[in-house]
Design a protein around this motif. Structure first.
Motif, PDB file in Angstrom:
ATOM      1  N   UNK A  64      44.897  41.721  33.931  1.00  0.00           N
ATOM      2  CA  UNK A  64      43.770  41.816  34.863  1.00  0.00           C
ATOM      3  C   UNK A  64      44.238  41.368  36.238  1.00  0.00           C
ATOM      4  N   UNK A  65      43.447  41.685  37.260  1.00  0.00           N
ATOM      5  CA  UNK A  65      43.775  41.256  38.620  1.00  0.00           C
ATOM      6  C   UNK A  65      43.795  39.734  38.711  1.00  0.00           C
ATOM      7  N   UNK A  66      44.605  39.216  39.627  1.00  0.00           N
ATOM      8  CA  UNK A  66      44.743  37.768  39.782  1.00  0.00           C
ATOM      9  C   UNK A  66      43.426  37.111  40.167  1.00  0.00           C
ATOM     10  N   UNK A  67      42.662  37.729  41.088  1.00  0.00           N
ATOM     11  CA  UNK A  67      41.394  37.122  41.500  1.00  0.00           C
ATOM     12  C   UNK A  67      40.416  37.068  40.330  1.00  0.00           C
ATOM     13  N   UNK A  68      40.433  38.105  39.478  1.00  0.00           N
ATOM     14  CA  UNK A  68      39.546  38.118  38.319  1.00  0.00           C
ATOM     15  C   UNK A  68      39.977  37.040  37.317  1.00  0.00           C
ATOM     16  N   UNK A  69      41.269  36.916  37.094  1.00  0.00           N
ATOM     17  CA  UNK A  69      41.771  35.871  36.196  1.00  0.00           C
ATOM     18  C   UNK A  69      41.386  34.485  36.718  1.00  0.00           C
ATOM     19  N   UNK A  84      52.976  41.008  30.599  1.00  0.00           N
ATOM     20  CA  UNK A  84      52.557  41.169  31.988  1.00  0.00           C
ATOM     21  C   UNK A  84      51.060  40.971  32.156  1.00  0.00           C
ATOM     22  N   UNK A  85      50.604  40.908  33.410  1.00  0.00           N
ATOM     23  CA  UNK A  85      49.182  40.680  33.680  1.00  0.00           C
ATOM     24  C   UNK A  85      48.303  41.765  33.058  1.00  0.00           C
TER      25      UNK A  85
END
Length: 89
Positions: free
Chosen positions: A69-74, A66-67
């Motif tokens: 980190x946050x999507x925007x950070x990635x 699973x992720x």
């Protein structure tokens, strides 16, 4: 399963990467996602001045578990790493 995450990632990259690439005379021509046993990957195709073949870079953005980190950070990290690699070419 991770559609919202991928859309947030795509939005972050689409907002930041084209203007950064333009400073190098480059253009983002495709951003695609695929999965394998390791997780979900992103691949960016970039047209570079004077190059006939597009430059493609891939990165794992959602590990199998699973992720992480946050999507925007990635998205920000992906864009920054791509530009840094382009700067060192």
């Amino acid at each position: 399963m991770y559609q919202q995450y991928i859309e947030e990632f795509r939005s972050e990259v689409a907002d930041s990467l084209p203007s950064e690439l333009a400073q190098h005379g480059a253009t983002l021509t495709a951003l695609s996602f695929f999965d394998n046993e390791d997780g979900v990957w992103v691949a960016a195709k970039v047209e570079l001045p004077g190059q006939q073949e597009p430059w493609t870079r891939s990165r794992l953005i959602i590990p199998e578990q699973g992720p992480d980190k946050d999507a925007w950070l990635a998205g920000t990290i992906f864009s920054s790493a791509l530009i840094k690699e382009l700067d060192t070419r």
